[in-house]
Motif scaffolding. Structure first.
Motif, PDB file in Angstrom:
ATOM      1  N   ILE A   1      10.251  15.667  43.690  1.00 49.16           N
ATOM      2  CA  ILE A   1      10.048  14.156  44.320  1.00 49.16           C
ATOM      3  C   ILE A   1       8.628  13.807  43.469  1.00 49.16           C
ATOM      4  CG2 ILE A   1       9.540  13.300  46.470  1.00 49.16           C
ATOM      5  CD1 ILE A   1      11.583  14.838  47.753  1.00 49.16           C
ATOM      6  N   ASN A   2       7.584  14.598  43.876  1.00 46.64           N
ATOM      7  CA  ASN A   2       6.576  14.601  43.347  1.00 46.64           C
ATOM      8  C   ASN A   2       6.492  13.996  41.802  1.00 46.64           C
ATOM      9  OD1 ASN A   2       5.413  14.656  45.482  1.00 46.64           O
ATOM     10  ND2 ASN A   2       4.956  17.126  45.285  1.00 46.64           N
ATOM     11  N   LYS A   3       7.120  14.620  41.058  1.00 45.86           N
ATOM     12  CA  LYS A   3       7.393  14.316  39.596  1.00 45.86           C
ATOM     13  C   LYS A   3       8.038  13.376  38.935  1.00 45.86           C
ATOM     14  CE  LYS A   3       7.078  17.177  35.494  1.00 45.86           C
ATOM     15  NZ  LYS A   3       7.411  18.546  34.801  1.00 45.86           N
ATOM     16  N   PHE A   4       9.464  13.377  39.620  1.00 50.46           N
ATOM     17  CA  PHE A   4      10.391  12.346  39.019  1.00 50.46           C
ATOM     18  C   PHE A   4      10.627  11.143  39.928  1.00 50.46           C
ATOM     19  CE2 PHE A   4      10.982  16.692  36.963  1.00 50.46           C
ATOM     20  CZ  PHE A   4      10.775  16.239  35.835  1.00 50.46           C
ATOM     21  N   ARG A   5      10.168  11.300  41.078  1.00 53.35           N
ATOM     22  CA  ARG A   5      10.740  10.146  41.941  1.00 53.35           C
ATOM     23  C   ARG A   5      10.537   8.867  41.324  1.00 53.35           C
ATOM     24  NH1 ARG A   5      14.393  11.094  45.604  1.00 53.35           N
ATOM     25  NH2 ARG A   5      14.433   9.775  47.503  1.00 53.35           N
ATOM     26  N   LYS A   6       9.406   8.436  40.835  1.00 48.59           N
ATOM     27  CA  LYS A   6       9.258   7.087  40.151  1.00 48.59           C
ATOM     28  C   LYS A   6      10.424   6.594  39.169  1.00 48.59           C
ATOM     29  CE  LYS A   6       4.194   7.233  40.508  1.00 48.59           C
ATOM     30  NZ  LYS A   6       3.097   7.691  39.609  1.00 48.59           N
ATOM     31  N   ASN A   7      10.894   7.569  38.624  1.00 45.39           N
ATOM     32  CA  ASN A   7      12.031   7.305  37.568  1.00 45.39           C
ATOM     33  C   ASN A   7      13.498   7.526  38.157  1.00 45.39           C
ATOM     34  OD1 ASN A   7       9.971   6.658  35.694  1.00 45.39           O
ATOM     35  ND2 ASN A   7       9.873   8.959  35.138  1.00 45.39           N
ATOM     36  N   ALA A   8      13.395   7.891  39.481  1.00 45.85           N
ATOM     37  CA  ALA A   8      15.040   8.211  40.166  1.00 45.85           C
ATOM     38  C   ALA A   8      15.799   6.940  40.039  1.00 45.85           C
ATOM     39  CB  ALA A   8      14.479   8.603  41.641  1.00 45.85           C
ATOM     40  N   ARG A   9      16.905   7.413  39.650  1.00 42.50           N
ATOM     41  CA  ARG A   9      18.225   6.447  39.530  1.00 42.50           C
ATOM     42  C   ARG A   9      18.303   5.824  40.952  1.00 42.50           C
ATOM     43  NH1 ARG A   9      23.247   9.079  40.670  1.00 42.50           N
ATOM     44  NH2 ARG A   9      22.771  10.984  40.973  1.00 42.50           N
ATOM     45  N   GLU A  10      19.062   4.780  40.888  1.00 43.70           N
ATOM     46  CA  GLU A  10      19.298   3.961  42.296  1.00 43.70           C
ATOM     47  C   GLU A  10      20.278   4.698  42.982  1.00 43.70           C
ATOM     48  OE1 GLU A  10      20.237  -0.085  41.819  1.00 43.70           O
ATOM     49  OE2 GLU A  10      18.602  -0.257  40.271  1.00 43.70           O
ATOM     50  N   PRO A  11      20.285   5.004  44.170  1.00 40.22           N
ATOM     51  CA  PRO A  11      21.403   5.630  44.839  1.00 40.22           C
ATOM     52  C   PRO A  11      22.699   4.960  44.644  1.00 40.22           C
ATOM     53  CG  PRO A  11      19.749   5.253  46.437  1.00 40.22           C
ATOM     54  CD  PRO A  11      19.427   4.493  45.273  1.00 40.22           C
ATOM     55  N   GLY A  12      23.711   6.022  44.170  1.00 40.21           N
ATOM     56  CA  GLY A  12      25.027   5.421  44.087  1.00 40.21           C
ATOM     57  C   GLY A  12      25.430   4.771  42.772  1.00 40.21           C
TER      58      GLY A  12
END
Lengths: 224, 76
Positions: free
Chosen positions: A105-116
């Protein structure tokens, strides 16, 4: 060696020792204290034993072997530094998964894909990068080809909204109990139950064709 | 037990997470309710597909070695 401070999320969610560890040895010294050796042995026995599960979870989260490697390394680094806070006799695998998830979460959250939202290019890249990395391990090589055969299942799982995919991964792939999952996702057990119910219902719709093709009956007969 | 309650317990029934009393009530319900019984079996099959078909990779030996080295060079 510089003492590392855990990110706030892990400090809040993970039991920590009441006092700092005593009798630390300077890292410049060549001799390792008896205490440190015991810790190393215990850590390897308790924590390193779960490396395959951690690696797979990291692969599913990042969809990239290099990022998964980094994530697992960082997880073990933090886990080792704070191993004294791990309560012996409790579930070390669940403790490691929670640290890994917080790291992610701390490292990749910014680039997380949109749910679904399914990014099929990302899934394709994942397979290609796995193939590139296959020289590292024969098992990975064999696994790669198996995964190609069954990538419909990967795609179906990855097309689920994050909150459903996560509980299905933790329950069906990693075998955690509802109580452990509730602790990891920081939600009540009733929410875990309901997410599993709804997630499996969504998956069922996506896997109907696969189930017919590979002999998993979708009527009332037992599966093969 | 009605269908609404059975659905609320369905995932826990698939995962063996029901109490003995809940299990007995759930089984009694699906024995007489074809819809809930079908849904229960479908959920079981979905779980089986995920368990059997999602490939488990072995962590690369280079990663395992680096973790072992890490414990030898890091002071906690």
């Amino acid at each position: 060696m510089k003492t590392e401070r855990l990110p706030e999320t892990i400090q809040r969610n993970t039991p920590m020792p009441a006092t700092p560890r005593k009798n630390r040895q300077p890292s410049s010294g060549k001799t390792v204290s008896q205490q440190e050796r015991i810790k190393q042995e215990e850590f390897q026995e308790e924590a390193v034993a779960h490396i395959n599960a951690l690696y797979n979870y990291a692969l599913h989260l990042t969809m990239n072997p290099d990022d998964a490697n980094d994530l697992v390394q960082e997880t073990y680094l933090k886990a080792y530094k704070f191993f004294d806070s791990f309560e012996k006799g409790t579930n070390c695998k669940a403790w490691l998964f929670k640290i890994l998830k917080n790291n992610y979460i701390n490292k990749f959250r910014k680039n997380a894909r949109e749910p679904g939202k399914v990014d099929y290019d990302l899934i394709k890249d994942f397979y290609h990068s796995i193939k590139d990395a296959q020289s590292d391990s024969e098992d990975l090589n064999a696994g790669y080809f198996k995964s190609l055969m069954h990538d419909e299942v990967y795609q179906a799982l990855n097309s689920l909204p994050d909150e459903f995919r996560e509980v299905i991964q933790l329950c069906d792939i990693e075998g955690f109990t509802y109580e452990e999952i509730a602790n990891m996702v920081e939600s009540p057990i009733g929410t875990v139950r309901s997410r599993l119910y709804r997630g499996r219902k969504l998956l069922r719709g996506k896997l109907n064709e696969f189930a017919k093709k590979y002999g998993y009956n979708t009527d009332t007969e037992e599966s093969t | 037990m009605n269908c609404k309650k059975a659905q609320a317990l369905l995932s826990a029934a698939v995962d063996g997470e029901l109490s003995l009393k809940e299990q007995q009530e759930f089984e009694a319900h699906i024995a007489k309710c074809a819809d809930c019984q079908r849904e229960f079996r479908e959920a079981q099959k979905t779980k089986n597909i995920i368990r059997e078909k999602i490939v488990r990779f072995k962590a690369p030996q280079s990663l395992v070695n680096s973790i072992i080295r890490l414990t030898e060079t890091t002071t906690g």
